[in-house]
Write a protein that holds these residues in place. Structure first.
Motif, PDB file in Angstrom:
ATOM      1  N   PRO A  28       1.197  -1.513   0.242  1.00 16.53           N
ATOM      2  CA  PRO A  28      -0.361   0.161  -0.205  1.00 16.53           C
ATOM      3  C   PRO A  28       0.736   0.989   0.640  1.00 16.53           C
ATOM      4  CG  PRO A  28      -1.056  -1.830   1.496  1.00 16.53           C
ATOM      5  CD  PRO A  28      -0.100  -1.836   0.814  1.00 16.53           C
ATOM      6  N   ILE A  29       0.674   2.049  -0.796  1.00 20.09           N
ATOM      7  CA  ILE A  29       0.942   3.480  -0.979  1.00 20.09           C
ATOM      8  C   ILE A  29       0.417   4.561  -0.062  1.00 20.09           C
ATOM      9  CG2 ILE A  29       2.477   5.148  -2.282  1.00 20.09           C
ATOM     10  CD1 ILE A  29       2.363   2.828  -4.926  1.00 20.09           C
ATOM     11  N   THR A  30       1.086   5.472   0.747  1.00 24.58           N
ATOM     12  CA  THR A  30       0.431   6.469   0.984  1.00 24.58           C
ATOM     13  C   THR A  30       0.551   8.020   0.938  1.00 24.58           C
ATOM     14  OG1 THR A  30       0.175   5.595   3.051  1.00 24.58           O
ATOM     15  CG2 THR A  30      -0.275   7.452   3.485  1.00 24.58           C
ATOM     16  N   PHE A  31      -0.794   8.381   0.191  1.00 27.54           N
ATOM     17  CA  PHE A  31      -0.344  10.399  -0.469  1.00 27.54           C
ATOM     18  C   PHE A  31      -0.951  11.289   0.989  1.00 27.54           C
ATOM     19  CE2 PHE A  31      -0.142   7.363  -3.671  1.00 27.54           C
ATOM     20  CZ  PHE A  31       0.102   7.887  -4.902  1.00 27.54           C
ATOM     21  N   THR A  32      -0.650  12.250   0.978  1.00 28.22           N
ATOM     22  CA  THR A  32      -1.035  13.561   1.666  1.00 28.22           C
ATOM     23  C   THR A  32      -1.606  14.569   0.998  1.00 28.22           C
ATOM     24  OG1 THR A  32       0.940  14.263   2.432  1.00 28.22           O
ATOM     25  CG2 THR A  32       0.151  12.635   3.643  1.00 28.22           C
ATOM     26  N   LEU A  33      -2.837  14.747   1.242  1.00 24.33           N
ATOM     27  CA  LEU A  33      -3.380  15.692   0.801  1.00 24.33           C
ATOM     28  C   LEU A  33      -4.521  16.998   2.019  1.00 24.33           C
ATOM     29  CD1 LEU A  33      -6.154  14.746  -1.870  1.00 24.33           C
ATOM     30  CD2 LEU A  33      -4.421  15.590  -2.492  1.00 24.33           C
ATOM     31  N   PRO A  34      -4.039  18.272   1.403  1.00 20.58           N
ATOM     32  CA  PRO A  34      -3.689  19.081   2.701  1.00 20.58           C
ATOM     33  C   PRO A  34      -5.540  19.719   2.889  1.00 20.58           C
ATOM     34  CG  PRO A  34      -3.485  20.677   0.548  1.00 20.58           C
ATOM     35  CD  PRO A  34      -3.597  18.858   0.360  1.00 20.58           C
ATOM     36  N   ARG A  35      -6.326  19.896   3.874  1.00 20.98           N
ATOM     37  CA  ARG A  35      -7.079  19.865   4.678  1.00 20.98           C
ATOM     38  C   ARG A  35      -7.447  21.864   4.477  1.00 20.98           C
ATOM     39  NH1 ARG A  35     -10.011  17.965   8.478  1.00 20.98           N
ATOM     40  NH2 ARG A  35     -12.168  18.085   7.340  1.00 20.98           N
ATOM     41  N   ALA A  39      -4.914  20.966   8.843  1.00 19.97           N
ATOM     42  CA  ALA A  39      -3.792  19.280   8.186  1.00 19.97           C
ATOM     43  C   ALA A  39      -4.731  18.627   6.986  1.00 19.97           C
ATOM     44  CB  ALA A  39      -5.192  18.763   9.322  1.00 19.97           C
ATOM     45  N   LEU A  40      -3.811  17.250   7.753  1.00 14.88           N
ATOM     46  CA  LEU A  40      -3.550  16.423   6.252  1.00 14.88           C
ATOM     47  C   LEU A  40      -3.791  15.637   6.143  1.00 14.88           C
ATOM     48  CD1 LEU A  40       0.603  16.945   5.801  1.00 14.88           C
ATOM     49  CD2 LEU A  40      -1.037  18.170   4.531  1.00 14.88           C
ATOM     50  N   ALA A  41      -4.777  15.402   5.369  1.00 16.09           N
ATOM     51  CA  ALA A  41      -5.647  14.159   4.967  1.00 16.09           C
ATOM     52  C   ALA A  41      -5.034  13.021   4.277  1.00 16.09           C
ATOM     53  CB  ALA A  41      -7.197  14.059   4.090  1.00 16.09           C
ATOM     54  N   SER A  42      -4.853  11.945   4.877  1.00 16.67           N
ATOM     55  CA  SER A  42      -3.838  10.311   4.781  1.00 16.67           C
ATOM     56  C   SER A  42      -4.686   9.669   3.251  1.00 16.67           C
ATOM     57  CB  SER A  42      -4.090   9.551   5.340  1.00 16.67           C
ATOM     58  OG  SER A  42      -2.442  10.525   6.003  1.00 16.67           O
ATOM     59  N   VAL A  43      -4.465   9.761   1.976  1.00 13.57           N
ATOM     60  CA  VAL A  43      -5.194   8.608   0.905  1.00 13.57           C
ATOM     61  C   VAL A  43      -4.290   7.622   1.358  1.00 13.57           C
ATOM     62  CG1 VAL A  43      -6.580   8.346  -1.201  1.00 13.57           C
ATOM     63  CG2 VAL A  43      -6.083  10.570  -0.146  1.00 13.57           C
ATOM     64  N   ILE A  44      -4.201   6.407   1.009  1.00 15.56           N
ATOM     65  CA  ILE A  44      -3.513   5.051   1.518  1.00 15.56           C
ATOM     66  C   ILE A  44      -4.298   3.910   0.156  1.00 15.56           C
ATOM     67  CG2 ILE A  44      -3.047   3.378   2.228  1.00 15.56           C
ATOM     68  CD1 ILE A  44      -3.253   4.699   5.267  1.00 15.56           C
ATOM     69  N   VAL A  45      -3.677   3.862  -0.678  1.00 11.85           N
ATOM     70  CA  VAL A  45      -3.954   2.954  -1.659  1.00 11.85           C
ATOM     71  C   VAL A  45      -3.384   1.459  -1.937  1.00 11.85           C
ATOM     72  CG1 VAL A  45      -3.937   2.825  -4.588  1.00 11.85           C
ATOM     73  CG2 VAL A  45      -4.108   5.234  -3.338  1.00 11.85           C
ATOM     74  N   ASP A  46      -3.970   0.407  -1.937  1.00  9.29           N
ATOM     75  CA  ASP A  46      -4.411  -0.792  -2.304  1.00  9.29           C
ATOM     76  C   ASP A  46      -5.073  -1.498  -3.132  1.00  9.29           C
ATOM     77  OD1 ASP A  46      -3.789  -3.296  -1.491  1.00  9.29           O
ATOM     78  OD2 ASP A  46      -4.118  -3.330   1.116  1.00  9.29           O
ATOM     79  N   VAL A  52      -9.444   1.595  -1.491  1.00  5.43           N
ATOM     80  CA  VAL A  52      -8.270   2.787  -0.874  1.00  5.43           C
ATOM     81  C   VAL A  52      -9.586   3.327   0.290  1.00  5.43           C
ATOM     82  CG1 VAL A  52      -8.363   5.351  -1.351  1.00  5.43           C
ATOM     83  CG2 VAL A  52      -8.286   3.661  -3.950  1.00  5.43           C
ATOM     84  N   GLN A  53      -8.038   3.668   1.553  1.00  2.42           N
ATOM     85  CA  GLN A  53      -8.615   4.182   2.660  1.00  2.42           C
ATOM     86  C   GLN A  53      -8.169   5.891   2.677  1.00  2.42           C
ATOM     87  OE1 GLN A  53      -7.320   2.012   6.706  1.00  2.42           O
ATOM     88  NE2 GLN A  53      -6.215   3.956   6.874  1.00  2.42           N
ATOM     89  N   VAL A  54      -9.242   6.316   3.644  1.00  2.00           N
ATOM     90  CA  VAL A  54      -9.407   8.305   3.822  1.00  2.00           C
ATOM     91  C   VAL A  54      -9.621   8.014   5.412  1.00  2.00           C
ATOM     92  CG1 VAL A  54     -10.174  10.133   3.321  1.00  2.00           C
ATOM     93  CG2 VAL A  54      -9.725   8.115   1.327  1.00  2.00           C
ATOM     94  N   VAL A  55      -8.384   9.185   5.328  1.00  2.00           N
ATOM     95  CA  VAL A  55      -8.248   9.440   6.160  1.00  2.00           C
ATOM     96  C   VAL A  55      -8.530  10.930   6.678  1.00  2.00           C
ATOM     97  CG1 VAL A  55      -7.351   9.481   9.440  1.00  2.00           C
ATOM     98  CG2 VAL A  55      -6.843   7.470   7.747  1.00  2.00           C
ATOM     99  N   LEU A  56      -9.698  11.193   7.599  1.00  2.00           N
ATOM    100  CA  LEU A  56      -9.773  13.186   7.212  1.00  2.00           C
ATOM    101  C   LEU A  56      -9.275  13.067   9.591  1.00  2.00           C
ATOM    102  CD1 LEU A  56     -12.521  13.911   5.875  1.00  2.00           C
ATOM    103  CD2 LEU A  56     -10.713  13.725   5.134  1.00  2.00           C
TER     104      LEU A  56
END
Length: 308
Positions: A28-35, A39-46, A52-56
């Protein structure tokens, strides 16, 4: 107000069998996107799990809503409490948009054509946390499922009616190809676009068959808006406006946004299915006007009246 972290998963929309799907050798690869709050949201692609997992993090919620979360976890709910309904909708939308943003980058920049146009679907396993470590199950909504009623039983009476139609040269509108493509399409965006094309073509075909002298105008001149075709034009040449003229006009306006400004509108699968069903009923209504004495058209009219 309290700050909580929310987490959810989506399915990646793949065309191909698992063996042909893209792979990430390192897992799995983790990307971050600004809110908006910094704060940074995480998007984990598996890719191996097709998820895809998203963490806010740092989502502000009212204290009464937090109390409801603590008491409702692992349960189902008919609706979210009024204090938190807007918060839940905003969380779902932001998670969906961030998951799409990452998957669309991967699809279009890396050439992963195994991924569908609707890159993610099926938000599930929504959970919340106070410390970003221990997550608690989020209450799921109990929702009905919208479906199509498109078929007529092929009994002896219907077989006779079909034979009559064959003998009289009755043929389906070519617009039906776009309608059924919309029904079978998985992407809400393209469902909406194809359904609107079907509505435009169907009314032109109806007018060409009902009044053949109009065909050159319909074929060679710019098309009037759906509100005119299903309203004033249909009234003049068929004696009645479509009962769906207002909804068709609204749908055409939204189609234009989907084509020209796709980032400004977000359509859920349920909304798209409801719209396609409405277009199907509007086309069925045209058949009842074109072939008023034909049993098949009468049966289509019965479908048309469902849920009006």
């Amino acid at each position: 107000m309290t700050e909580l972290t929310f987490r959810a998963h989506f399915f990646i929309g793949f065309f191909d069998a698992p063996g042909a799907r893209p792979r990430s050798p390192n897992g799995p690869i983790t990307f971050t996107l600004p809110r908006e709050n910094g704060a940074l949201a995480s998007v984990i692609v598996d890719f191996s799990a097709s998820k895809v997992q998203v963490v806010l993090p740092s989502v502000q919620v009212d204290d009464p809503f937090k109390t409801w979360l603590q008491s409702a976890e692992t349960m189902y709910a008919n609706e979210y409490p009024q204090e938190g309904a807007a918060t839940v909708e905003a969380i779902n939308l932001e998670m969906t948009l961030k998951a799409k943003q990452v998957l669309e980058q991967i699809k279009y920049f890396l050439g992963f054509d195994q991924i569908r146009d609707e890159v993610v679907a099926g938000l599930h396993d929504l959970a919340w946390s106070e410390d970003q470590v221990n997550f608690h199950s989020f209450a799921n909504l109990i929702q009905g499922q919208i479906s199509f009623k498109t078929s007529i039983p092929l009994n002896s009476q219907i077989a006779v009616a079909l034979q009559e139609g064959l003998e009289k040269g009755y043929t389906p509108f070519l617009a039906m190809r776009h309608l059924y493509r919309a029904i079978q399409e998985r992407s809400p965006r393209f469902k909406w676009i194809d359904a609107t094309i079907a509505a435009e073509l169907a009314v032109k075909e109806f007018l060409s068959r009902a009044k053949p002298e109009l065909e050159p105008l319909l074929v060679h001149l710019p098309s009037p808006p759906l509100s005119k075709l299903y309203g004033e034009v249909l009234l003049k040449y068929a004696g009645v406006k479509s009962p769906y003229v207002k909804k068709l006009n609204e749908g055409a306006q939204k189609r234009n946004l989907l084509v020209h400004q796709p980032q400004t509108v977000d359509i859920s699968e349920a909304e798209a299915i409801e719209y396609v069903t409405m277009v199907m009923k509007a086309i069925n209504h045209l058949y009842t006007l074109l072939y008023p004495d034909w049993k098949i058209a009468q049966e289509l009219g019965a479908i048309d009246r469902m849920g009006m």
